[in-house]
Design a protein around this motif. Structure first.
Motif, PDB file in Angstrom:
ATOM      1  N   SER A  32      10.561  17.648  17.664  1.00 41.95           N
ATOM      2  CA  SER A  32       9.635  17.081  18.649  1.00 41.95           C
ATOM      3  C   SER A  32      10.331  16.145  19.622  1.00 41.95           C
ATOM      4  CB  SER A  32       8.503  16.336  17.929  1.00 41.95           C
ATOM      5  OG  SER A  32       9.027  15.217  17.224  1.00 41.95           O
ATOM      6  N   VAL A  33      11.541  15.694  19.296  1.00 45.97           N
ATOM      7  CA  VAL A  33      12.264  14.793  20.186  1.00 45.97           C
ATOM      8  C   VAL A  33      13.179  15.558  21.126  1.00 45.97           C
ATOM      9  CG1 VAL A  33      12.161  12.916  18.532  1.00 45.97           C
ATOM     10  CG2 VAL A  33      14.126  14.468  18.493  1.00 45.97           C
ATOM     11  N   LEU A  34      13.081  16.895  21.142  1.00 43.85           N
ATOM     12  CA  LEU A  34      13.898  17.684  22.046  1.00 43.85           C
ATOM     13  C   LEU A  34      13.609  17.292  23.494  1.00 43.85           C
ATOM     14  CD1 LEU A  34      13.618  21.251  20.478  1.00 43.85           C
ATOM     15  CD2 LEU A  34      15.540  19.684  20.305  1.00 43.85           C
ATOM     16  N   THR A  35      14.626  17.407  24.334  1.00 46.39           N
ATOM     17  CA  THR A  35      14.462  17.105  25.760  1.00 46.39           C
ATOM     18  C   THR A  35      13.666  18.212  26.423  1.00 46.39           C
ATOM     19  OG1 THR A  35      16.472  18.287  26.390  1.00 46.39           O
ATOM     20  CG2 THR A  35      16.707  15.958  25.740  1.00 46.39           C
ATOM     21  N   PHE A  56       0.877  27.852  16.353  1.00 47.48           N
ATOM     22  CA  PHE A  56       1.311  26.662  15.614  1.00 47.48           C
ATOM     23  C   PHE A  56       2.809  26.427  15.788  1.00 47.48           C
ATOM     24  CE2 PHE A  56      -2.481  28.024  13.147  1.00 47.48           C
ATOM     25  CZ  PHE A  56      -3.238  26.869  13.320  1.00 47.48           C
ATOM     26  N   GLU A  57       3.555  27.507  15.810  1.00 48.70           N
ATOM     27  CA  GLU A  57       5.002  27.372  16.002  1.00 48.70           C
ATOM     28  C   GLU A  57       5.315  26.910  17.423  1.00 48.70           C
ATOM     29  OE1 GLU A  57       9.042  30.045  15.712  1.00 48.70           O
ATOM     30  OE2 GLU A  57       7.647  29.851  14.062  1.00 48.70           O
ATOM     31  N   VAL A  58       4.572  27.425  18.378  1.00 48.52           N
ATOM     32  CA  VAL A  58       4.788  27.014  19.765  1.00 48.52           C
ATOM     33  C   VAL A  58       4.610  25.510  19.915  1.00 48.52           C
ATOM     34  CG1 VAL A  58       3.872  27.151  22.124  1.00 48.52           C
ATOM     35  CG2 VAL A  58       4.163  29.241  20.773  1.00 48.52           C
ATOM     36  N   LEU A  59       3.533  24.994  19.330  1.00 48.97           N
ATOM     37  CA  LEU A  59       3.235  23.565  19.463  1.00 48.97           C
ATOM     38  C   LEU A  59       3.919  22.713  18.396  1.00 48.97           C
ATOM     39  CD1 LEU A  59      -0.585  23.709  20.334  1.00 48.97           C
ATOM     40  CD2 LEU A  59       1.375  23.644  21.874  1.00 48.97           C
ATOM     41  N   GLN A  60       4.627  23.374  17.465  1.00 43.47           N
ATOM     42  CA  GLN A  60       5.370  22.655  16.418  1.00 43.47           C
ATOM     43  C   GLN A  60       4.463  21.731  15.598  1.00 43.47           C
ATOM     44  OE1 GLN A  60       8.271  20.990  19.275  1.00 43.47           O
ATOM     45  NE2 GLN A  60       9.841  22.099  18.153  1.00 43.47           N
ATOM     46  N   ILE A  61       3.411  22.321  15.070  1.00 44.23           N
ATOM     47  CA  ILE A  61       2.452  21.558  14.279  1.00 44.23           C
ATOM     48  C   ILE A  61       2.111  22.322  13.008  1.00 44.23           C
ATOM     49  CG2 ILE A  61       1.364  20.281  16.173  1.00 44.23           C
ATOM     50  CD1 ILE A  61      -0.735  22.451  16.309  1.00 44.23           C
ATOM     51  N   GLU A  62       1.600  21.587  12.033  1.00 44.56           N
ATOM     52  CA  GLU A  62       1.127  22.206  10.805  1.00 44.56           C
ATOM     53  C   GLU A  62      -0.145  22.989  11.078  1.00 44.56           C
ATOM     54  OE1 GLU A  62       0.786  19.924   7.225  1.00 44.56           O
ATOM     55  OE2 GLU A  62       2.149  18.391   7.998  1.00 44.56           O
ATOM     56  N   PRO A  63      -0.349  24.076  10.365  1.00 41.68           N
ATOM     57  CA  PRO A  63      -1.556  24.871  10.578  1.00 41.68           C
ATOM     58  C   PRO A  63      -2.860  24.119  10.297  1.00 41.68           C
ATOM     59  CG  PRO A  63       0.086  26.127   9.385  1.00 41.68           C
ATOM     60  CD  PRO A  63       0.576  24.717   9.441  1.00 41.68           C
ATOM     61  N   GLU A  64      -2.838  23.124   9.425  1.00 40.27           N
ATOM     62  CA  GLU A  64      -4.087  22.487   9.008  1.00 40.27           C
ATOM     63  C   GLU A  64      -4.309  21.111   9.623  1.00 40.27           C
ATOM     64  OE1 GLU A  64      -3.921  22.602   4.771  1.00 40.27           O
ATOM     65  OE2 GLU A  64      -4.375  24.740   4.670  1.00 40.27           O
ATOM     66  N   VAL A  65      -3.599  20.799  10.683  1.00 41.07           N
ATOM     67  CA  VAL A  65      -3.817  19.500  11.334  1.00 41.07           C
ATOM     68  C   VAL A  65      -5.158  19.507  12.064  1.00 41.07           C
ATOM     69  CG1 VAL A  65      -1.354  19.094  11.622  1.00 41.07           C
ATOM     70  CG2 VAL A  65      -2.644  20.186  13.455  1.00 41.07           C
ATOM     71  N   GLU A  66      -5.680  18.322  12.319  1.00 43.05           N
ATOM     72  CA  GLU A  66      -6.961  18.202  13.012  1.00 43.05           C
ATOM     73  C   GLU A  66      -6.816  18.597  14.482  1.00 43.05           C
ATOM     74  OE1 GLU A  66      -9.822  17.484  11.648  1.00 43.05           O
ATOM     75  OE2 GLU A  66      -8.943  17.233   9.651  1.00 43.05           O
ATOM     76  N   ASP A  69      -5.291  16.064  16.832  1.00 42.02           N
ATOM     77  CA  ASP A  69      -3.834  15.985  16.779  1.00 42.02           C
ATOM     78  C   ASP A  69      -3.191  17.169  17.493  1.00 42.02           C
ATOM     79  OD1 ASP A  69      -3.878  13.611  15.337  1.00 42.02           O
ATOM     80  OD2 ASP A  69      -4.045  14.659  13.417  1.00 42.02           O
ATOM     81  N   ILE A  70      -3.835  18.318  17.405  1.00 44.89           N
ATOM     82  CA  ILE A  70      -3.333  19.493  18.127  1.00 44.89           C
ATOM     83  C   ILE A  70      -3.363  19.224  19.630  1.00 44.89           C
ATOM     84  CG2 ILE A  70      -3.742  21.925  18.646  1.00 44.89           C
ATOM     85  CD1 ILE A  70      -4.923  22.251  15.883  1.00 44.89           C
ATOM     86  N   LYS A  71      -4.451  18.620  20.076  1.00 49.29           N
ATOM     87  CA  LYS A  71      -4.595  18.323  21.500  1.00 49.29           C
ATOM     88  C   LYS A  71      -3.538  17.321  21.969  1.00 49.29           C
ATOM     89  CE  LYS A  71      -8.123  17.200  24.929  1.00 49.29           C
ATOM     90  NZ  LYS A  71      -9.556  16.858  25.138  1.00 49.29           N
ATOM     91  N   LYS A  72      -3.274  16.303  21.155  1.00 53.00           N
ATOM     92  CA  LYS A  72      -2.244  15.322  21.505  1.00 53.00           C
ATOM     93  C   LYS A  72      -0.882  15.992  21.636  1.00 53.00           C
ATOM     94  CE  LYS A  72      -4.458  11.332  19.294  1.00 53.00           C
ATOM     95  NZ  LYS A  72      -4.364  10.351  18.171  1.00 53.00           N
ATOM     96  N   ARG A  73      -0.582  16.864  20.673  1.00 51.45           N
ATOM     97  CA  ARG A  73       0.705  17.559  20.712  1.00 51.45           C
ATOM     98  C   ARG A  73       0.796  18.462  21.938  1.00 51.45           C
ATOM     99  NH1 ARG A  73       5.796  17.260  20.576  1.00 51.45           N
ATOM    100  NH2 ARG A  73       6.824  19.252  20.149  1.00 51.45           N
ATOM    101  N   ARG A 102      -1.312  28.711  26.676  1.00 49.57           N
ATOM    102  CA  ARG A 102      -1.949  29.819  25.960  1.00 49.57           C
ATOM    103  C   ARG A 102      -2.179  29.447  24.490  1.00 49.57           C
ATOM    104  NH1 ARG A 102       0.151  33.388  22.513  1.00 49.57           N
ATOM    105  NH2 ARG A 102      -0.956  35.363  22.161  1.00 49.57           N
ATOM    106  N   SER A 103      -1.194  28.807  23.879  1.00 50.66           N
ATOM    107  CA  SER A 103      -1.316  28.421  22.475  1.00 50.66           C
ATOM    108  C   SER A 103      -2.442  27.410  22.281  1.00 50.66           C
ATOM    109  CB  SER A 103       0.011  27.836  21.974  1.00 50.66           C
ATOM    110  OG  SER A 103       1.025  28.812  22.011  1.00 50.66           O
ATOM    111  N   TRP A 104      -2.563  26.473  23.215  1.00 53.78           N
ATOM    112  CA  TRP A 104      -3.638  25.491  23.123  1.00 53.78           C
ATOM    113  C   TRP A 104      -5.012  26.146  23.247  1.00 53.78           C
ATOM    114  CZ3 TRP A 104      -6.060  21.577  21.528  1.00 53.78           C
ATOM    115  CH2 TRP A 104      -7.157  21.044  22.212  1.00 53.78           C
TER     116      TRP A 104
END
Length: 254
Positions: A32-35, A56-66, A69-73, A102-104
């Motif tokens: 997540s700290v990538l430039t 989920f892979e595109v946004l680098q998040i766990e499948p079961e996050v709220e 949190d998905i929106k923030k990411r 698209r992922s969002w």
């Protein structure tokens, strides 16, 4: 086997799968700290079309996050790869931004997000079934204690990951087939409509030409009738004249 030993067996424990998600989360924190440039490269790397099917892979998040949190990411990542933030790499940035958007859209929709979560559950179920079949085969061959690759937690996690990617790819292929079938059906329907439109147009043109030539046909018929009447009258007059003229006298020769 004790209950504690059973929990340690990969493919048979919910705890093992939870460990898998925990490790994924650590990787996501690191990435997540990538430039901005590195994120663009990640999203457009070789094979990205295949990997990016998983939102989920595109946004680098766990499948079961709220969802919050998905929106923030999503907001964080979309800012990083936004074309305006990458003026020297706008074309590739736009491609990366579209992938993130698209992922969002997939994950903000409750139904499509649920389907994605079901993919993960199905992947775990299939992986566990595959492991059970391997163990059954070893037992049948008289080698029940022989280890299998998925006994290694890392390989077990990788097997689930591969299955997740495969299931997303299968979903995409089915979607493409349905789209192709729909396009072909619309094409056939449009061709039928065009044929009907052309038939109606031809019928209208024929009717219009028929109406426009009606008076001409009537006049022609009147002229014919009139000409036929004059011809008959002339023949009758000629016949009557012939009857009224006496024959010429021929002197008798001696």
């Amino acid at each position: 086997m004790s209950s504690s030993s059973a929990r340690d067996q990969p493919g048979t424990s919910h705890d093992t799968f939870e460990d898998f998600y925990t490790e994924v989360k650590e990787i996501e924190k690191r990435d997540s700290v990538l430039t901005p440039s590195q994120q663009i490269d990640r999203l457009l790397r070789p094979g990205s079309t295949y990997f990016n099917l998983n939102p989920f892979e595109v946004l680098q998040i766990e499948p079961e996050v709220e969802l919050a949190d998905i929106k923030k990411r999503y907001r964080t990542l979309s800012i990083l790869v936004h074309p305006d933030k990458n003026p020297d790499n706008q074309e590739r940035a736009q491609m990366a931004f579209d992938i993130v958007s698209r992922s969002w859209k997939i994950l903000e929709n409750e139904l499509t997000r649920k389907r994605c979560l079901e993919v993960y559950e199905e992947a775990k179920g299939r992986t566990d079934q595959m492991i059970a079949e391997k163990r059954k085969k070893l037992k049948k061959e008289g080698r029940p204690t022989e280890p299998i690759p998925e006994d290694d937690p890392t390989k077990y996690k990788h097997a689930i990951y591969v299955m997740v990617m495969k299931l997303f790819a299968d979903m995409e292929r089915r979607r493409q087939k349905l789209d192709q079938r729909d396009q072909e059906e619309r094409k056939r329907k449009r061709e039928t409509e065009i044929e009907e439109e052309e038939r109606i147009k031809a019928d209208r043109e024929w009717q219009q030409n028929f109406e426009e030539s009606r008076q001409s046909r009537v006049n022609s018929w009147h002229d014919f009738q009139s000409g036929a009447g004059k011809s008959k009258k002339a023949k009758k007059q000629k016949h009557m004249t012939g009857m009224m003229v006496p024959p010429k006298f021929k002197p008798e020769s001696r």
